[in-house]
Design a protein around this motif. Structure first.
Motif, PDB file in Angstrom:
ATOM      1  N   VAL A   1       0.840  -1.207   0.000  1.00  0.00           N
ATOM      2  CA  VAL A   1       0.000   0.000   0.000  1.00  0.00           C
ATOM      3  C   VAL A   1       0.872   1.253   0.000  1.00  0.00           C
ATOM      4  CG1 VAL A   1      -1.689   1.320   1.357  1.00  0.00           C
ATOM      5  CG2 VAL A   1      -1.949  -1.159   1.096  1.00  0.00           C
ATOM      6  N   VAL A   2       1.918   1.246   0.800  1.00  0.00           N
ATOM      7  CA  VAL A   2       2.803   2.415   0.898  1.00  0.00           C
ATOM      8  C   VAL A   2       3.476   2.702  -0.436  1.00  0.00           C
ATOM      9  CG1 VAL A   2       4.967   3.248   1.931  1.00  0.00           C
ATOM     10  CG2 VAL A   2       3.182   2.275   3.386  1.00  0.00           C
ATOM     11  N   TRP A   3       3.988   1.676  -1.118  1.00  0.00           N
ATOM     12  CA  TRP A   3       4.680   1.917  -2.387  1.00  0.00           C
ATOM     13  C   TRP A   3       3.710   2.374  -3.483  1.00  0.00           C
ATOM     14  CZ3 TRP A   3       9.250   3.348  -1.876  1.00  0.00           C
ATOM     15  CH2 TRP A   3      10.096   2.790  -0.924  1.00  0.00           C
ATOM     16  N   VAL A   4       2.483   1.877  -3.455  1.00  0.00           N
ATOM     17  CA  VAL A   4       1.475   2.407  -4.396  1.00  0.00           C
ATOM     18  C   VAL A   4       1.217   3.878  -4.084  1.00  0.00           C
ATOM     19  CG1 VAL A   4      -0.969   2.295  -5.047  1.00  0.00           C
ATOM     20  CG2 VAL A   4       0.382   0.200  -4.922  1.00  0.00           C
ATOM     21  N   ALA A   5       1.165   4.215  -2.811  1.00  0.00           N
ATOM     22  CA  ALA A   5       0.943   5.612  -2.410  1.00  0.00           C
ATOM     23  C   ALA A   5       2.126   6.494  -2.798  1.00  0.00           C
ATOM     24  CB  ALA A   5       0.673   5.694  -0.907  1.00  0.00           C
ATOM     25  N   VAL A   6       3.345   5.976  -2.731  1.00  0.00           N
ATOM     26  CA  VAL A   6       4.522   6.745  -3.162  1.00  0.00           C
ATOM     27  C   VAL A   6       4.397   7.094  -4.641  1.00  0.00           C
ATOM     28  CG1 VAL A   6       7.010   6.607  -3.620  1.00  0.00           C
ATOM     29  CG2 VAL A   6       6.116   5.862  -1.411  1.00  0.00           C
ATOM     30  N   ILE A   7       4.078   6.102  -5.450  1.00  0.00           N
ATOM     31  CA  ILE A   7       3.938   6.346  -6.894  1.00  0.00           C
ATOM     32  C   ILE A   7       2.794   7.322  -7.160  1.00  0.00           C
ATOM     33  CG2 ILE A   7       3.340   5.271  -9.107  1.00  0.00           C
ATOM     34  CD1 ILE A   7       4.795   2.748  -8.060  1.00  0.00           C
TER      35      ILE A   7
END
Length: 157
Positions: A141-147
């Motif tokens: 979830v965090v890496w999707v949010a970063v992108i």
């Protein structure tokens, strides 16, 4: 802070990146940033997807190599992201979404520590503890949010 952002943006290299029509300036740096994102987030996704249960026949220990790929992509993004920021510092420096992205990157990096400890551990090919599964799911979830926040920087401001 405004004077620092102006100073940074007015350095010769950021000015060339932002103002040149050469394909070797802004387009090339942006291309390298996308490559770095694919390497770092892609590697994190492969690791975390396996930890949450996708691809069960694949031994978790075989994913250790992906951390090298992750770090290579991360450092490429650190360099290219810094260049992209410097080229538009007086704009990006005032966008809260940019700082949200930085916080999310920090969270993703913190999450990578216990995930890597598990993958590098002797018990990695056994049962995956629910705590590790939860950390891996949260990391996805965090890496999707970063992108997402990274892309929104261009549109929110």
């Amino acid at each position: 802070m405004g004077s620092y952002l102006e100073w940074l943006q007015d350095l010769p290299f950021p000015m060339w990146i932002a103002g040149s029509e050469s394909l070797w300036s802004f387009p090339f740096v942006l291309f390298l940033h996308a490559i770095g994102m694919g390497l770092s987030v892609g590697a994190a996704f492969v690791i975390c997807m396996r930890l949450v249960g996708v691809g069960r026949p694949l031994p978790v220990s075989s994913l250790r190599l992906f951390f090298k790929i992750f770090w290579g992509g991360f450092f490429l993004n650190l360099v290219t992201g810094s260049i992209l920021f410097a080229a538009h510092a007086t704009t990006t420096g005032y966008i809260p979404m940019y700082y949200a992205k930085l916080v999310l990157i920090a969270v993703g990096m913190v999450l990578s520590v216990p995930i890597r400890a598990f993958v590098d551990g002797a018990a990695s090919d056994g049962a995956i503890p629910s705590r590790v599964k939860g950390l891996a799911a949260f990391s996805l979830v965090v890496w999707v949010a970063v992108i997402t926040t990274g892309r929104l920087i261009a549109y929110v401001g």
